[in-house]
Design an enzyme around this catalytic site. Structure first.
Site, PDB file in Angstrom:
ATOM      1  N   GLN A  93      -7.925   1.938   3.134  1.00 49.13           N
ATOM      2  CA  GLN A  93      -7.213   2.023   4.399  1.00 49.13           C
ATOM      3  C   GLN A  93      -7.806   3.071   5.329  1.00 49.13           C
ATOM      4  OE1 GLN A  93      -3.161   2.776   3.153  1.00 49.13           O
ATOM      5  NE2 GLN A  93      -3.069   0.902   1.934  1.00 49.13           N
ATOM      6  N   HIS A 157      -2.932   5.451   2.215  1.00 49.48           N
ATOM      7  CA  HIS A 157      -1.937   6.352   2.795  1.00 49.48           C
ATOM      8  C   HIS A 157      -2.555   7.504   3.590  1.00 49.48           C
ATOM      9  CE1 HIS A 157       1.192   5.021  -0.490  1.00 49.48           C
ATOM     10  NE2 HIS A 157       0.581   4.011   0.104  1.00 49.48           N
ATOM     11  N   GLU A 254      10.942   2.233   6.220  1.00 52.50           N
ATOM     12  CA  GLU A 254      11.981   2.990   6.927  1.00 52.50           C
ATOM     13  C   GLU A 254      11.712   3.123   8.424  1.00 52.50           C
ATOM     14  OE1 GLU A 254      13.076   6.021   3.212  1.00 52.50           O
ATOM     15  OE2 GLU A 254      12.369   6.827   5.131  1.00 52.50           O
ATOM     16  N   TYR A 264      12.584  14.016   4.602  1.00 50.24           N
ATOM     17  CA  TYR A 264      12.909  12.595   4.645  1.00 50.24           C
ATOM     18  C   TYR A 264      12.875  11.932   3.271  1.00 50.24           C
ATOM     19  CZ  TYR A 264      13.330  13.235   9.556  1.00 50.24           C
ATOM     20  OH  TYR A 264      13.782  13.676  10.775  1.00 50.24           O
ATOM     21  N   TYR A 275       5.478  -1.146  -7.259  1.00 45.16           N
ATOM     22  CA  TYR A 275       4.933  -2.491  -7.102  1.00 45.16           C
ATOM     23  C   TYR A 275       5.048  -3.287  -8.398  1.00 45.16           C
ATOM     24  CZ  TYR A 275       3.125  -0.740  -2.690  1.00 45.16           C
ATOM     25  OH  TYR A 275       3.026  -0.198  -1.438  1.00 45.16           O
TER      26      TYR A 275
END
Length: 381
Positions: A93, A157, A254, A264, A275
């Site tokens: 990513q 991430h 979220e 959070y 997963y």
């Protein structure tokens, strides 16, 4: 109890309205519950575009994940990428991530880029600013240089979205980099930069009122913590609210309102599971940890977030628009203050959405990563 009877802040918000449009193509008229629009192609032929910004002269800047910054001029993608883009770690990513203009761009010409910076132990999110001159980035300055000892070779991430508030502070997100094996997970610790939203001045200096600016051992850029992988971040100027969307694991994506110094919850509390189907935690709430405004199961693959303000779609004024990678759609969320009171799917099944923006022309711009293209939604009159 039916889904619509569940408390809004403590339950999955089931989609109340639907709008299929899986076959929406260039020029098609799409009728949603609040507006009719057509889909116009702005540019195509890109490789994994992730973000878009609009220059005052009408040109667009588009980041491509492999590390290229492209320009669209008069409806055409220019063949030569912008020169001078920093080297990126284009794995998984990682890559060239977000692009935004300084709020006073017309005066100072600053363009901000986030990217995964290659480091000896892998990569971590970095932020620079530069000016554009003759198709080249010049006057480059580092706004956030990640700690080399926190880099990892994981390809997941990174975050990283950028947004400015009305005082000119720059907020940016960094994901937890996939670390959930450490009992004191990155996102819960303030001695590292991962799993956080950060806040700096426009030149990268530390605001003295940051919550950890004077805390020994803490990273002074931190604004809040406990965030898994925030890939939607937008400061809404009229309301003064900093909205964020983040990926849950399997379920539990979220929507949050980001506030100074709050936690959070990830991974101590979550509405998602691993997963593999195994639980991450038995807790969905805990004292001292924030609940999301809403969350989604199954996961949207939340990516890209904007608030609509413009003259083209008055019916959408003040609505949130959240992009979905996994579920390949846009979720329109109607707000009543800080609550979501209605949701609608639009452009379902049209592709993996990476970015959503509203510029001064009042259209809603949508970035798809595969096939790589940018479209905009215009009123169907």
């Amino acid at each position: 109890m039916q889904p619509w009877q569940l408390p809004l802040r403590h339950a999955v918000i089931f989609l109340l309205l639907g709008c299929g449009l899986a076959s929406a193509q260039q020029g098609d008229v799409v009728e949603s519950s609040a507006a009719k629009f057509r889909v116009e192609t702005v540019a195509d032929g890109m490789t994994n575009p992730l973000a878009i910004a609009k220059l005052p002269d009408g040109r667009f800047l588009i980041t491509e994940r492999p590390g290229r910054l492209r320009i669209v001029e008069n409806g055409k993608l220019l063949p030569d990428p912008v020169e001078g883009v920093p080297e990126v770690w284009a794995k998984g990513q990682g890559g060239l991530l977000d692009v935004v203009l300084h709020p006073d761009y017309a005066r100072n010409g600053w363009i901000y880029l986030s990217f995964s910076k290659p480091l000896p132990k892998g990569a971590l999110t970095s932020v620079i600013r530069a000016r554009l001159k003759d198709n080249k980035l010049v006057d480059q300055e580092t706004i956030f240089d990640p700690p080399a000892d926190e880099a990892t070779g994981a390809g997941v991430h990174f975050g990283c979205k950028l947004t400015f508030d009305k005082e000119g502070h720059l907020f940016f997100s960094i994901g937890d980099r996939g670390d959930v094996t450490n009992p004191t997970n990155n996102a819960q610790r303030v001695d590292n930069v991962k799993g956080k939203i950060h806040r700096v001045m426009d030149d990268g200096s530390i605001p003295p009122d940051n919550p950890y600016a004077n805390t020994p051992g803490a990273r002074p850029t931190i604004w809040c913590n406990g965030n898994r992988n925030p890939q939607g971040l937008i400061y809404d100027l009229p309301s003064g609210i900093l909205w964020e969307t983040e990926h849950g694991p399997r379920g539990g994506d979220e929507l949050n309102i980001i506030r100074k110094g709050l936690n959070y919850g990830w991974p101590t509390i979550t509405y998602g599971i691993n997963y593999s189907g195994t639980p991450i935690t038995d807790h969905t709430s805990q004292d001292g940890m924030e609940q999301p405004i809403t969350y989604w199961t199954p996961s949207l693959g939340a990516c890209g977030l904007t608030v609509y303000h413009g003259d083209k779609f008055p019916q959408w004024e003040g609505n949130l628009f959240a992009g979905a990678l996994a579920l390949t759609k846009i979720v329109r969320a109607k707000l009543d203050g800080q609550k979501v009171v209605e949701q609608e799917d639009i452009l379902k099944g049209t592709g993996r959405i990476r970015d959503l923006r509203v510029f001064d022309d009042g259209y809603l711009y949508v970035v798809y990563d595969n096939p790589g293209k940018v479209v905009r939604l215009v009123p169907a009159n």
